[in-house]
Design an enzyme around this catalytic site. Structure first.
Site, PDB file in Angstrom:
ATOM      1  N   ARG A   1      21.627  30.756  28.822  1.00  0.00           N
ATOM      2  CA  ARG A   1      20.223  30.263  29.037  1.00  0.00           C
ATOM      3  C   ARG A   1      20.458  28.984  30.085  1.00  0.00           C
ATOM      4  O   ARG A   1      19.889  28.703  30.786  1.00  0.00           O
ATOM      5  CB  ARG A   1      19.365  30.109  27.948  1.00  0.00           C
ATOM      6  CG  ARG A   1      19.866  29.050  26.799  1.00  0.00           C
ATOM      7  CD  ARG A   1      19.236  29.061  25.635  1.00  0.00           C
ATOM      8  NE  ARG A   1      19.749  28.208  24.397  1.00  0.00           N
ATOM      9  CZ  ARG A   1      20.851  28.731  24.013  1.00  0.00           C
ATOM     10  NH1 ARG A   1      21.409  29.718  23.896  1.00  0.00           N
ATOM     11  NH2 ARG A   1      21.393  27.763  22.927  1.00  0.00           N
TER      12      ARG A   1
ATOM     13  N   GLU B   1      38.407  30.754  50.983  1.00  0.00           N
ATOM     14  CA  GLU B   1      38.748  30.597  52.483  1.00  0.00           C
ATOM     15  C   GLU B   1      37.325  30.331  53.356  1.00  0.00           C
ATOM     16  O   GLU B   1      37.225  29.266  54.094  1.00  0.00           O
ATOM     17  CB  GLU B   1      39.381  31.853  53.223  1.00  0.00           C
ATOM     18  CG  GLU B   1      40.840  32.040  52.397  1.00  0.00           C
ATOM     19  CD  GLU B   1      40.664  33.245  51.425  1.00  0.00           C
ATOM     20  OE1 GLU B   1      39.650  33.268  50.398  1.00  0.00           O
ATOM     21  OE2 GLU B   1      41.571  34.012  51.326  1.00  0.00           O
TER      22      GLU B   1
ATOM     23  N   HIS C   1      34.463  33.695  49.488  1.00  0.00           N
ATOM     24  CA  HIS C   1      35.605  33.508  48.926  1.00  0.00           C
ATOM     25  C   HIS C   1      36.011  32.267  49.141  1.00  0.00           C
ATOM     26  O   HIS C   1      35.240  31.417  50.082  1.00  0.00           O
ATOM     27  CB  HIS C   1      36.490  34.519  49.780  1.00  0.00           C
ATOM     28  CG  HIS C   1      36.298  35.730  49.267  1.00  0.00           C
ATOM     29  ND1 HIS C   1      37.191  36.983  49.628  1.00  0.00           N
ATOM     30  CD2 HIS C   1      35.442  36.589  48.354  1.00  0.00           C
ATOM     31  CE1 HIS C   1      36.723  38.061  49.378  1.00  0.00           C
ATOM     32  NE2 HIS C   1      35.734  37.968  48.397  1.00  0.00           N
TER      33      HIS C   1
ATOM     34  N   THR D   1      30.387  32.549  10.951  1.00  0.00           N
ATOM     35  CA  THR D   1      29.466  31.790  12.311  1.00  0.00           C
ATOM     36  C   THR D   1      28.343  32.203  12.488  1.00  0.00           C
ATOM     37  O   THR D   1      27.260  31.459  12.605  1.00  0.00           O
ATOM     38  CB  THR D   1      30.347  31.783  13.448  1.00  0.00           C
ATOM     39  OG1 THR D   1      31.712  31.392  13.151  1.00  0.00           O
ATOM     40  CG2 THR D   1      29.856  30.972  14.543  1.00  0.00           C
TER      41      THR D   1
END
Lengths: 335, 335
Positions: free
Chosen positions: A229, A55, A53, A218
């Site tokens: 990748r 912190e 995390h 597309t």
């Protein structure tokens, strides 16, 4: 420029945003540590799920800055956590920790940050906003009881915005963002637009999302693979939004193992996923505008002739990032 | 993120860029002060000509941060300088000063920064690049002789780029930049694009430039004033680039006192000015592309239908700024 809590928190915020979308299912969080004299020792962000995390990552960097480099060789969050608890020698006493989100208070895949902060002896905790996660909350109260000086609500609105995806995931609703890559003058066609650094970030996003939505045109024209990748990651499921059902099955995206590919003329499928990226331009913008939470627009530093988007939408910029080549601007719908 | 000289210098650089174009004929310069413990006390930039240089401005802010608020009520650079010399009480001893450009070493409209740095007792000076101004150079050598620890060449390329306009002015050649305002999708028509904050910055730029170049069509359609009323400043001379000589003389720009307006079918006039802004879109981009040093593109957070620019030019982004509403991206031509 005024050097105050907002200044430090904004540095933590910007760092958190560099990992936005890459921490799923955890929130993007940023942290900054100042020593007791006020010197910045670390500015870090939450890493991939299961890793440190914000912190913990900031404590590690600060510890290296203080001269202990052993910890830099540890890569498991539990080991890092344990090493700090055993070797801190009170070096964090007097330190201030800025964190965009209330530190977690439960043992998940990594130990609770609240315990780390208390045990290391931080004197002051400055928080952006409180944890909406019922399971993890309570860190502030526990730390206040342990005598740490606490301020909350610093850049709260910005820190809340940073958490938007996490709040949606917690509510079991999908977080949906639209990725758009443009040349500096808004043109979107004409081959590769963004740099390898930007495309690597997009692959890292694909490695985190669970569904990628793309238009049929597309798919036909670009014949994409749509995997991750460049970061050696997983390939998300694909929803091809198309009124035509037939696609050339030799298009590489169909050959990626372990993924589902749906070809559908509606977007209902999105509801059964939690973290969804839409890639596209004009038609996808139009089709998805009531669904999209955020827009992520990449601007490349080239002016080029070509097609541009004709569409109307008021946005609000929520963060501005850059890499060596491109601008990365995040927007939400204007209120 | 690594907290090192580059980190501090990049904060000074970004601050300097917020005043880019507003310091003419002085260079844009940024400065950052850390106290002896490494805490950031100030991040400031050179102000308008005749006002405080970055170093002085940073010393003022640092002094306020240290608890002396009297200096904040002084507005004359000479008075500020004198106050610091008489009242510093050695508070700057041990401090480090990051500055994007070698401190000036001559008494101009304001006292020499090198003298201030020495007298205040700074321990360390970290410079981006050396002063190309023959009149002002020598600061580094003088300070080194006085025993201050000096490092140079931190983010040197970026600090050099920041100085591009100043180098041109020093060489008596015009510095020419093109201001372009776009919606988020590249559309440039359809009324006001940028926020009042951005337009105020553009007016501040107009208050500094000596020539504004604009196309005849824009003058006819928009009937602009092209002054700097949002900052209460001066109005630059105007070159209307047009093959037609006749313009409606009731267009407000013609009524602004104290300015010259030229209507010409070529751009030779630019050579006789030193600080030139071009405002326009497609046609002006085409006509001025061999002349322009930098492009300043504003992106508003709105997607809107309309006209877009069709043009080819490889750029390199040299700085990215933002205000609450708009993105402000500076580009030079790609090498």
């Amino acid at each position: 420029m005024v050097i105050n809590h907002d200044f430090y928190m904004s540095l933590a915020l910007k760092e958190a945003w560099t990992k936005q979308g890459l921490t799923y299912p955890n929130p993007a969080v940023g942290a900054l540590i100042c020593n007791k004299e006020g010197k910045i020792l670390a500015i870090e962000a939450t890493q991939r799920a299961g890793q440190a995390h914000a912190e913990l990552q900031a404590c590690i960097s600060a510890f290296v800055q203080m001269g202990d480099t052993t910890i830099a060789s540890l890569h498991d969050a539990n080991a890092q956590h344990a090493y700090l608890l055993n070797n801190h020698h009170h070096k964090f006493e007097g330190c201030s920790l800025y964190v965009t989100l209330e530190p977690c208070h439960h043992q998940g895949r990594t130990p609770a940050c609240s315990m780390l902060i208390e045990k290391l002896g931080f004197s002051k905790l400055i928080c952006g906003t409180l944890d909406p996660n019922q399971q993890a909350t309570g860190g502030i109260n526990a730390l206040r009881e342990s005598g740490i000086d606490i301020e909350t609500g610093i850049l709260q609105e910005e820190c809340e915005t940073l958490l938007t995806p996490f709040r949606k995931w917690q509510n079991n609703t999908p977080f949906i963002f639209f990725k758009l890559a443009l040349f500096a003058n808004g043109v979107y066609d004409g081959g590769l637009i963004t740099s390898k650094e930007s495309r690597t970030y997009v692959h890292a996003l694909r490695n985190n999302i669970d569904l990628l939505v793309i238009g049929g045109e597309t798919v036909r024209v670009d014949r994409p693979t749509l995997d991750s990748r460049l970061v050696g990651g997983k390939a998300p499921d694909i929803l091809i939004f198309s009124h035509e059902k037939e696609f050339d099955q030799t298009i590489p995206l169909f050959a990626v193992p372990g993924r589902k590919v749906f070809i559908e003329d509606n977007l209902d499928r999105i509801k059964s996923y939690r973290f969804v990226m839409i890639e596209g331009t004009q038609k996808m913008l139009e089709a998805t505008q009531t669904l999209v939470d955020w827009y992520c627009i990449f601007y490349a530093p080239t002016i080029q002739t070509g097609k541009t988007i004709q569409f109307n939408k008021d946005l609000k910029r929520i963060q501005l990032l850059e890499n060596k080549h491109d601008i990365i601007a995040w927007f939400q719908k204007a209120q």
